[in-house]
Each structure stands twice: as structure tokens, then as C-alpha cells.
Design an enzyme around this catalytic site. Structure first.
Site, mmCIF file in Angstrom:
data_model
loop_
_atom_site.group_PDB
_atom_site.id
_atom_site.type_symbol
_atom_site.label_atom_id
_atom_site.label_comp_id
_atom_site.label_asym_id
_atom_site.label_seq_id
_atom_site.Cartn_x
_atom_site.Cartn_y
_atom_site.Cartn_z
ATOM 1 N N LYS A 1 13.607 -5.136 40.396
ATOM 2 C CA LYS A 1 13.662 -3.765 40.907
ATOM 3 C C LYS A 1 12.424 -2.984 40.448
ATOM 4 C CE LYS A 1 16.558 -2.403 36.993
ATOM 5 N NZ LYS A 1 17.833 -1.804 36.565
ATOM 6 N N ARG B 1 29.264 3.692 34.490
ATOM 7 C CA ARG B 1 28.100 4.061 35.283
ATOM 8 C C ARG B 1 28.290 3.645 36.737
ATOM 9 N NH1 ARG B 1 22.059 1.842 34.052
ATOM 10 N NH2 ARG B 1 23.061 -0.059 34.829
ATOM 11 N N TYR C 1 -7.653 18.569 23.916
ATOM 12 C CA TYR C 1 -6.874 19.757 24.227
ATOM 13 C C TYR C 1 -6.092 20.240 23.004
ATOM 14 C CZ TYR C 1 -7.648 19.353 29.256
ATOM 15 O OH TYR C 1 -8.217 19.319 30.508
ATOM 16 N N MET D 1 -4.828 13.841 31.265
ATOM 17 C CA MET D 1 -4.460 13.237 32.541
ATOM 18 C C MET D 1 -5.229 11.950 32.817
ATOM 19 S SD MET D 1 -4.528 14.781 36.422
ATOM 20 C CE MET D 1 -3.252 15.996 36.098
#
Length: 345
Positions: A35, A130, A244, A292
Site C-alpha cells: 500500500k 479499527r 531559521y 523546505m
């Protein structure tokens, strides 16, 4: 070239499948969970390599994935769909010859009315809460469903990656009770359940993360190798900051490499300066925040300036990188982005 390089070792993938297959008896069918686009590594290439290794049962999360998988594998292998028969799935299930694992009375009604005679399986809830029919629902439906010949009756373990967790034994007992007397294929275990031993194997197993080099299969060979190019190396004076938020402070003169990879490439921002990358066998800590498109790495201790640095490979697997980010190897693997130059070997 600014593009990072992701190598997928298909021989290691196949070796991991064979190793997990050997942990159960010859009478147990070992499938493969592919998957999420083969756990992010490309379902077509991954599935064909697993089929060549011997896998004949494959598992996906939704019917749309099954259609792509059928295109890759062609006729022959069985493809099971964990989400079952959702509204609007009938044409895909029929045309791609997919086997939905029916999870509810509603899904059973939909399947038997829209695709009478089409193969199906059943998922029952042994305690994870679930997916699947709860014990009372299964008791009511069993006498109607079993005569129609389900291809499989399965459940899923909640705590199989923790061998000593008492939940495993409770779910095993519940599954045995719910399937007592059935003459059909039974399946309870993914990778973690395989490692719990023969009592958990039943007729079919469904290894997933262990195929791709992840825990709890500690003996797995690494499958994903990720190398990123160094764009620039700069000298940073004591007292200067990097990145940053000025999040990394040089307490002495340092050399910092800027690397072409970031959270847009699936390198989770939360790992920050907890993570390391490797120059050959030498670990190099991140210096500051993941941005990023870039990482900054402290390479002060290296004798020579590196052209590339490795994030995943023999020195550091997906679970090592996950630990730095406070997550799991699954998330690292399935988050790997589309910008990588991919190579299969």
C-alpha cells in the site's frame, strides 16, 4: 546536479521477503503489503520484485491502489483491499479482479448485491477497534457469509511490535474463538505477528514494514539509500548562528554544509538538530532547523569537504532517522518526496 539521489535496493527487498517467509512453515502463504505506493518506493517496481521472489498475495489500502497494482503485476497474483468494498468501488473491484476484505454488514450487503459471485474476504475485529466485524456482528453474519466461500478471514494485531504486550495473547485467543471450525484461509499477522511465532501465523501472513528495512524486523537489510548533494560549505565564526530562527549557535569556529534536501522531500522538520547524516562512516550532526529545501550540517570534524552526505543507508536506517523526529520508520519511508532522482538496483 542539485537533485538528491534515492536508491531502492530491490535485491534487499526480495531478501527480506524470503527471510520473513522462512520464519513460517511451508504451508503458510507469505504475502506482501504494498500500500501507499509500495511504502513510498514505487509500487510497480517493488511489487514485481516481490512477485519474482515468490509472493502471490498482495495487499493494498484502497481499490484505486489495487488497480495500479494489477496493471503492474498482470494476471495471477491475488490482490486484497483492506478498506473493503466502498461505495463506488464495484467497477474497479470487478475489472481489476480485486478481493475486498469486507469490514461491515453494510459492505457485505453492498458486495453481495452489486458483485454476486465475485471473490471477497472478511475482516473481523479481534480487539483493535479499527476495522472489521465485532464478535457479535460476526456471530450473526457468519452462517450467511461462510457458505459463500470467503477467500480469507483476517484480523490485525494492535501491539505486535511489543512482543511482551498482553494484548497480543488476548487478540490471538479472540481470533481463535471467532474462527473456530472454519475451513478457509485465516490470517492474523503482519511483520510483528510473524516474529511472535508459529501460534500467530495461521494460513497466511502479511509482512509490510519488515520488507522495506524497518522494525520490528531487526534483521532486515536496508532497502532505501538516500544521498543528498552539498550545495555550499561555509565557515561560521564562534557566536554566529545558522538557519531559521537562529536556532543553532556555534560555540566555536565551525564549518557548515548546506545540503539539498528538506521537509518538502519528506525529511520531517521535527528532527531538527537531533538527527545526523553520514560522510562515509562518519556521523555529522544537523545544525539548526530543517527547512523546505535544505539541511545545514556541521562538518567541522571532517578532514575533507564532502560532495554528498547520506541520510539513509547501511549506517542509518529509517527507524534511526525516525527516532530523531519522534516518529516511526513508516512515516519516514512513506514521506519520501517526488524530487529525488530514483534508481532501482
Amino acid at each position: 546536479m542539485a537533485q538528491a539521489h534515492l536508491k531502492i535496493d530491490l535485491e534487499a527487498l526480495a531478501a527480506n521477503w524470503r527471510a520473513l517467509d522462512k520464519l513460517s512453515a511451508d504451508t503458510v502463504e507469505t504475502g506482501a503489503v504494498v500500500k501507499a505506493d509500495g511504502y513510498g518506493l514505487g509500487v510497480a517496481r517493488v511489487a514485481r520484485a516481490l512477485a519474482d521472489a515468490g509472493a502471490r498475495q498482495f495487499y493494498v489500502a484502497q481499490a484505486e491502489e489495487g488497480v495500479s497494482l494489477r496493471d503492474a503485476l498482470g494476471e495471477g497474483p491475488e490482490i486484497f483491499v483492506f478498506s473493503g468494498h466502498m461505495a463506488g468501488d464495484s467497477d474497479m473491484l470487478r475489472d481489476a479482479r480485486l478481493i475486498p476484505l469486507l469490514n461491515s454488514i453494510e459492505q457485505m450487503t453492498r458486495h453481495f448485491e452489486t458483485l454476486p459471485g465475485h471473490a471477497f474476504g472478511v475482516q473481523i475485529d479481534s480487539g483493535m477497534n479499527r476495522l472489521g466485524l465485532e464478535p457479535a456482528e460476526w456471530a450473526a453474519a457468519r452462517g450467511i457469509v461462510i457458505p459463500q466461500g470467503p477467500r480469507m478471514v483476517m484480523s490485525h494485531l494492535a501491539c505486535a511490535d511489543e512482543p511482551d504486550d498482553a494484548m497480543n495473547a488476548r487478540q490471538l485467543a479472540a481470533f481463535r474463538e471467532m474462527t473456530q471450525g472454519l475451513d478457509t484461509t485465516l490470517s492474523l499477522s503482519a511483520t510483528g505477528g510473524i516474529l511472535l511465532g508459529a501460534d500467530y501465523h495461521f494460513d497466511a501472513t502479511r509482512p509490510g514494514i519488515g520488507l522495506y528495512g524497518g522494525l520490528p524486523f531487526a534483521d532486515a537489510q536496508p532497502v532505501a539509500y538516500l544521498n543528498a548533494p552539498v550545495i555550499q560549505i561555509r565557515d561560521v565564526a564562534a557566536g554566529e548562528t545558522v538557519g531559521y530562527g537562529a536556532a543553532w549557535l556555534a560555540d566555536q569556529a565551525a564549518r557548515v554544509a548546506t545540503v539539498q534536501a528538506g521537509y518538502a522531500d519528506g525529511l520531517i522538520r521535527a528532527m531538527g538538530d537531533n538527527a545526523v547524516v553520514f560522510a562515509d562512516d562518519t556521523p555529522c550532526p544537523l545544525a539548526g532547523r530543517v527547512s523546505m529545501d535544505m539541511l545545514t550540517v556541521d562538518v567541522t570534524h571532517l578532514d575533507t569537504a564532502p560532495d554528498t552526505l547520506q541520510l539513509l543507508g547501511a549506517q542509518q536506517g529509517i527507524d534511526d532517522l525516525a527516532d530523531a523526529a519522534g516518529t516511526i520508520g513508516y512515516e519516514i519511508l512513506t514521506s519520501l518526496g517526488a524530487r529525488y532522482r530514483r534508481e532501482y538496483s
